[in-house]
Design a protein around this motif. Structure first.
Motif, PDB file in Angstrom:
ATOM      1  N   GLY A 167      62.319  72.606  31.482  1.00  0.00           N
ATOM      2  CA  GLY A 167      62.727  72.144  30.201  1.00  0.00           C
ATOM      3  C   GLY A 167      63.092  70.169  30.173  1.00  0.00           C
ATOM      4  N   ALA A 168      62.577  69.698  31.950  1.00  0.00           N
ATOM      5  CA  ALA A 168      62.654  68.719  32.437  1.00  0.00           C
ATOM      6  C   ALA A 168      62.039  67.399  30.880  1.00  0.00           C
ATOM      7  CB  ALA A 168      62.706  68.431  33.582  1.00  0.00           C
ATOM      8  N   GLY A 169      61.060  68.416  30.913  1.00  0.00           N
ATOM      9  CA  GLY A 169      60.360  66.805  29.858  1.00  0.00           C
ATOM     10  C   GLY A 169      60.025  67.064  28.112  1.00  0.00           C
ATOM     11  N   GLU A 170      61.046  67.275  28.265  1.00  0.00           N
ATOM     12  CA  GLU A 170      61.568  67.874  27.108  1.00  0.00           C
ATOM     13  C   GLU A 170      63.249  66.812  26.702  1.00  0.00           C
ATOM     14  OE1 GLU A 170      60.353  69.086  23.929  1.00  0.00           O
ATOM     15  OE2 GLU A 170      58.072  68.842  24.960  1.00  0.00           O
ATOM     16  N   PRO A 171      63.688  66.380  25.772  1.00  0.00           N
ATOM     17  CA  PRO A 171      64.747  65.336  25.353  1.00  0.00           C
ATOM     18  C   PRO A 171      65.960  66.192  25.481  1.00  0.00           C
ATOM     19  CG  PRO A 171      63.740  65.177  23.867  1.00  0.00           C
ATOM     20  CD  PRO A 171      62.286  65.780  24.304  1.00  0.00           C
ATOM     21  N   GLY A 172      67.044  65.721  26.225  1.00  0.00           N
ATOM     22  CA  GLY A 172      68.339  66.976  25.546  1.00  0.00           C
ATOM     23  C   GLY A 172      69.438  65.815  25.769  1.00  0.00           C
ATOM     24  N   GLY A 173      70.755  66.151  25.318  1.00  0.00           N
ATOM     25  CA  GLY A 173      71.606  65.874  25.312  1.00  0.00           C
ATOM     26  C   GLY A 173      72.134  65.539  24.230  1.00  0.00           C
ATOM     27  N   TRP A 174      72.341  63.892  23.862  1.00  0.00           N
ATOM     28  CA  TRP A 174      72.703  63.251  23.064  1.00  0.00           C
ATOM     29  C   TRP A 174      71.205  62.318  22.125  1.00  0.00           C
ATOM     30  CZ3 TRP A 174      75.747  62.239  18.935  1.00  0.00           C
ATOM     31  CH2 TRP A 174      76.087  61.019  18.880  1.00  0.00           C
ATOM     32  N   ARG A 175      70.838  63.197  20.944  1.00  0.00           N
ATOM     33  CA  ARG A 175      69.559  63.479  20.278  1.00  0.00           C
ATOM     34  C   ARG A 175      69.388  62.377  19.406  1.00  0.00           C
ATOM     35  NH1 ARG A 175      66.760  67.558  21.436  1.00  0.00           N
ATOM     36  NH2 ARG A 175      67.391  69.149  23.456  1.00  0.00           N
ATOM     37  N   GLU A 176      70.383  61.236  18.996  1.00  0.00           N
ATOM     38  CA  GLU A 176      69.980  60.384  18.418  1.00  0.00           C
ATOM     39  C   GLU A 176      69.446  59.274  18.639  1.00  0.00           C
ATOM     40  OE1 GLU A 176      71.392  59.766  15.302  1.00  0.00           O
ATOM     41  OE2 GLU A 176      72.395  62.232  14.996  1.00  0.00           O
ATOM     42  N   TRP A 177      68.668  59.510  20.406  1.00  0.00           N
ATOM     43  CA  TRP A 177      67.224  58.621  20.532  1.00  0.00           C
ATOM     44  C   TRP A 177      66.636  58.739  21.729  1.00  0.00           C
ATOM     45  CZ3 TRP A 177      67.538  55.719  24.827  1.00  0.00           C
ATOM     46  CH2 TRP A 177      68.537  55.413  26.138  1.00  0.00           C
ATOM     47  N   ARG A 178      65.747  58.806  22.700  1.00  0.00           N
ATOM     48  CA  ARG A 178      64.868  59.030  23.099  1.00  0.00           C
ATOM     49  C   ARG A 178      64.719  58.047  24.205  1.00  0.00           C
ATOM     50  NH1 ARG A 178      60.460  64.206  22.462  1.00  0.00           N
ATOM     51  NH2 ARG A 178      59.341  63.169  24.418  1.00  0.00           N
TER      52      ARG A 178
END
Length: 251
Positions: A167-178
């Motif tokens: 899962g660490a290879g994908e963004p998470g949390g606040w998705r308004e930016w990456r």
């Protein structure tokens, strides 16, 4: 803004001709890139005047990401760290409007601990209104409840390569930016990313830009200076239009 850069602003000899010939390393780096990640802030504090000097060296559009002190993340392990955080924020404020996101990289052994972890994250958000990126490396940080907490606090979870846990290879949390941190694969910190992988990275960045989504892409494979070449190649891919399709497909 799609920010592409490296961890640190060294200008390796192998790529020197790609940068302006005169000025400090930072000034030359900023002649080609629009962003950088400051990692020395992880190891030691810098005076506010140092940050002010760095800010004065780069163009108005340039932005700095700053890595949070390891005293907070690795030694205190987020416990009783509010005073240290306040001091750190006072220092980085010297960057003024050129301050970009703050990066909270956590040790692989640090579990998400309630109430310590939520309390620190809430204190961090209350003390700093700007962008925060968190790079956890323990599986407990990738549970849905933790992802929801990060989203509520407007903290983006880093997309890391290689991924230390599923899962660490994908963004998470606040998705308004990456925020992508590319550490090198297969050999972490050393390996360069090949053309096909850079194509994928550039295509994703272009898609984010087309959707108006902000993003940071930092190459941290700096041990053998691969980061500079990868970042330059990614920039070129984004600035060069895709070649026309002459394959003679249907239509």
């Amino acid at each position: 803004m799609i920010a592409i850069g490296t961890a640190g602003w060294s200008v390796p000899k192998a790529y020197a001709e790609a940068f302006p010939p005169l000025g400090s390393h930072l000034a030359r780096y900023a002649g080609r890139f629009d962003a950088v990640e400051i990692n020395t802030s992880f190891y030691r504090s810098h005076r506010r005047a140092t940050y002010e000097r760095w800010a004065a060296t780069v163009p108005e559009h340039f932005r700095f990401a700053v890595k949070v002190l390891r005293t907070i993340t690795h030694e205190r392990r987020l416990r009783d760290a509010e005073a240290l955080l306040e001091g750190f924020l006072g220092e980085v404020a010297g960057l003024g409007p050129k301050l970009g996101p703050l990066l909270l990289q956590l040790p692989p052994s640090l579990r998400f601990d309630d109430p310590t972890s939520p309390a620190f994250l809430r204190a961090f958000r209350a003390a700093f209104a700007g962008d925060i990126a968190c790079e956890p490396r323990h599986a407990s940080w990738f549970e849905p409840a933790v992802d929801g907490l990060l989203a509520d606090l407007r903290i983006a979870r880093v997309a890391a390569d290689p991924a230390p846990v599923p899962g660490a290879g994908e963004p998470g949390g606040w998705r308004e930016w990456r925020y992508d941190r590319l550490h090198g694969s297969p050999t972490i910190y050393y390996s360069a990313y090949g053309p096909r992988r850079l194509d994928v990275i550039a295509d994703r960045l272009a898609a984010d830009a087309a959707r108006g989504r902000r993003g940071w892409c930092i190459f941290d494979n700096t041990a053998a200076f691969a980061a500079t070449g990868d970042a330059l190649s990614t920039l070129e891919r984004l600035r060069s239009p895709a070649p026309p399709d002459h394959t003679g497909g249907p239509g």
